[in-house]
Design an enzyme around this catalytic site. Structure first.
Site, PDB file in Angstrom:
ATOM      1  N   CYS A  12      13.328  39.737  54.462  1.00 43.90           N
ATOM      2  CA  CYS A  12      13.285  40.582  55.528  1.00 43.90           C
ATOM      3  C   CYS A  12      14.218  41.899  55.330  1.00 43.90           C
ATOM      4  CB  CYS A  12      13.533  39.951  56.650  1.00 43.90           C
ATOM      5  SG  CYS A  12      15.164  39.095  56.895  1.00 43.90           S
ATOM      6  N   HIS A  23      17.069  44.583  61.507  1.00 44.51           N
ATOM      7  CA  HIS A  23      18.105  44.861  60.736  1.00 44.51           C
ATOM      8  C   HIS A  23      18.483  46.132  60.380  1.00 44.51           C
ATOM      9  CE1 HIS A  23      17.593  40.740  59.863  1.00 44.51           C
ATOM     10  NE2 HIS A  23      17.202  40.678  58.605  1.00 44.51           N
TER      11      HIS A  23
END
Lengths: 317, 317, 317, 317
Positions: free
Chosen positions: C116, C209
């Site tokens: 990710c 993120h």
């Protein structure tokens, strides 16, 4: 080496076990000499077995101690004759010890402290109950994550969130409060004649349980009477000058937005309940907010204060 | 260009103003054509004046609109004849409009929606009050930071913390609930004959007010009766098929740890109140938790649904 | 019933499994027909086995599906010939499939998507690498808790805290970035000739993120060149009009304090990388911030876009 | 009454002003005798003017002190001859005082401490720079909200979020680090010959700045050399035994997931920088994480340690 009383901690690697170690590190009467935890930890050095989660360093003496296996089945009997004690509230209930079979046989005995959400509440209730009589209590809690231990509450459940449920917590608050405010009748405790209804919630706070309280009194009282009762509340632990006893078991804060967990949980070295926002309730008589540190006053500190009381009362020597 | 009704937003740059813009962007009946804010913003393009704080993009048409100065003094009269309305609860109170001087003079009028913490609660109370009568309510709230606008709550006050105080909130909840559940008597509202005691707290949640509720009913009812009342609750907005009306104004969740703000605030596109944890109260009759989205159902969405009702009732055309 | 392609999900009860279900619910090409999870969940209805943790409701069709046992050992081979793919970056690497033994034998094959934290970064790097050549990259990540699954990160570890460590994450970012930006040479991938140094941190963010990036280019370029490269970046998924392809794979935000996870993670339905704060680096050439949704673009959405590409390329039918 | 040196605090009601009061309350050499703040606070008692935001109680002596008006224009000159000092790093730079016109005229002088994000970093860099020479540094910060003062960061900006921007912070880190690690040449500071590139981010942490660092050395060094340099780092404040000097200015933590702000910010009473995660960098030589308490070591404690140094050096008496 010294004359301190040896203390063993079961569940030593957990959140409350760590608090015990922290609070006992410089204790004048007690010394940690035995640590026990689950099989996964047993046999390891404590420093290796525990994920130390407090902001004070792990004492090096403790870090190198070997962890023993816990035998939880022998450690958690549910006995009618085990006193549930808050030294400021019902220090006399320790007399139940004398009815314990173990005590009669070998001098060993068991005493417990209440649930973390109960202790702060009952500290605030006790002086009011003694002074005016309490008949009904509503309480809604906003409890810190440390109350669930480690790993405990997953961050995905609580970050930016509220969880309106803590298993069995409401039942415990209701039963324990009546017992703590009850009275001894020979070898048994007569619960106080009051009704309590609890709503327990988990919030994104590290330490410190905040509780919204409404209560109905048996005798009329003014705000200044309640505040005076809290301020004058000095009990057995204060009279006996027990090492962990806070100078003021209940502190009343006048600022309109207090108490708050981040700012007030460490009052009285984490052993005081902090009360604020006393105002009239338009159903019962009064409402207020109470806060206490759940892993100090609500857990490890509570047990240590109990032990100090038991030493002062001669049960431990 | 089109036949949509023109809408102006006062306080357009604030937290609720932004929600208005978001929710009205694709509205079938209304179109934002005028934006007003404080002098600091007036004269600027909206995209420059507002710090857009929602996760959907600012519509470009709005970004380029010029912000007009707000004249808040003319916009916030406190009049006895201004109806306080939740369309599902007291949609008939809009009749008060006809007694407004403005309305008689020029057809203009004013309608308000309640405080964000009141709306979710009253949606849950209304079907119970209609079915069984409510006499007493305790409620302790855990309110989201967005309820205080922007910049609103300083992060140092709320991160890892609870603030047990929101100015005037408890008073508003108490007064508004009685008014909303009250009945029209000619040109005035007779407040419902019930007592409500509120404890209002701020917690570290972005959106969604969670409330712990205890209540006493006038007629006995079983848990299944209450749940049925919530599930069957369909009102004027649903019958009129208003564009912003949620299919289910009240959703009952059976999981023991629900509702939760992060998971449930967007139910019914943020317009449903979500109820859970129905269980007996050992002082009153029942306790439960209710959650609603404070800036959608509790503010901008509430006002839009009011406007839709007013159009359906013929007050707006 | 319909002509949709059947899809099975291994690990269906986890954080990413739930995103798969959410994103596939209304998918035009695919339909979830098989769910697998650990032995603890196998045999139960999905609605009972999974603790649904998304703010959209669990589809009732899925809730009643029975969970099969997962056989993870057969599902996670580490093969040199398994392509690691981001459709916008290296959609041609799917050719490696043809070298897989399974594919030659029976037409079955395996394709993976990157970690990710790698995906958002590489989306931002790809147009720069193609236009100007990248030789060195520093990246420091601030990763969301959902990246660790459920229960994942204990709240006591992350509330009011930063954890400067995510096991194996830095190594993965370094290896995968070179592979994704590399080129096919017959049956193998030649990694890009660049060096990447990653610092991976966990922060108290639900989803999204955020990454601070510094990079050195092989050809000189001005800020406007980089921004143009990002804005013009349209690739295979956009040309093929794949259902999950974002209109803009990389969005450049000009506000000085963006991108932010709470405000920007859902851009392009969670499938766009959002870049901002482009400014000169006084060691390398440029620095910027990139953000992407870690469970959509970084996990479930990535795999679905891969599947859509594979269908468009004829590998799936 | 006593022989303590009188201290005045400008900005006394702010976040850092409160830390000054807290840290000076039991100081052996200094005593707060004058408090100044903005016009809004001037004339009030401190306890009334300040919203006390620390978890230790406001000392009652301070609470009753009257706040004077601040004259910030006379207090913030930007002079070339004002030394920027960290006592462990460049305690000799205080010699610049002698070139200040005020000092020559009347003995008054001015000394400053660096920005909160610079101090922790430079404490970790200094022993490495002295031992091996540093030529290049990348640093990405994750800074606490208290660094922005009060009310400071709105909760709606930071809860569950990251803000990748702090105005002027990157420029300050770059300029100050070179100056602090520079050398005196007569009446001026020659900045160190090194390049620093900073990425500054705000995260949802109350106190404690965490920084991810990569650096290039002029002389080759092994991990154990760096760790030894940190461990042996003892400087002027430690030799002079200054009251606020931490025993270890830099603490190296071996656990793979440390330092963390919640657990490590109070090390050395908030005056130590805590370093961990030393590992090779595949672009430069080494990477690591450093943490320090931003309002103690990074602000109030820094200034107090400077004052202690100045007393030891004879500038204050």
């Amino acid at each position: 080496m010294n004359n301190k009383i040896s203390v063993g901690i079961i569940g030593a690697t957990g959140t409350v076990g760590q608090r015990f170690i922290q609070l006992l590190e410089a204790h004048p009467w007690f010394e940690v000499t035995w640590l026990a935890a689950s099989d996964r930890s047993a046999g390891k050095a404590y420093g290796e077995a525990a994920k130390w989660n407090l902001s004070t360093p792990l004492p090096s003496r403790i870090a190198s101690m070997k962890v023993s296996p816990a035998k939880p089945d022998s450690a958690t009997p549910k006995l009618e004759d085990v006193p549930l004690v808050i030294p400021e509230v019902n220090g006399d209930h320790t007399q139940l010890i004398k009815t314990q079979k173990w005590y009669k046989d070998k001098g060993g005995f068991m005493v417990t402290n209440p649930n973390c959400s109960t202790i702060g509440l009952v500290l605030a209730l006790a002086p009011l109950h003694h002074g005016f009589g309490i008949s009904k209590i509503f309480v809604a809690t906003m409890q810190a994550i440390s109350g669930a231990g480690y790993p405990g509450v997953p961050s995905m459940d609580i970050l930016g969130n509220v969880v309106p449920y803590i298993a069995n917590e409401e039942e415990k608050m209701e039963a324990e409060s009546r017992k703590l405010l009850g009275s001894l009748n020979g070898a048994s405790v007569v619960p106080a004649d009051l009704a309590l209804s609890a709503h327990c919630n988990r919030v994104a706070v590290e330490d410190g349980h905040t509780e919204s309280v409404s209560l109905k009194l048996r005798k009329p009282a003014q705000a200044e009477d309640l505040i005076a009762a809290w301020k004058q509340f000095r009990c057995l632990p204060q009279k006996l000058n027990l090492p962990s006893a806070p100078e003021e078991p209940v502190i009343y804060e006048t600022a309109p937005d207090r108490p708050q967990p981040r700012l007030d949980r460490d009052r009285g070295r984490g052993m005081s309940a902090v009360v604020g926002r006393l105002r009239p309730c338009n159903i019962f008589d009064w409402k207020f907010t109470v806060l206490s540190h759940n892993t100090i006053r609500g857990a490890a500190g509570a047990a240590i204060l109990n032990a100090e009381l038991l030493k002062a009362q001669g049960y431990i020597s």
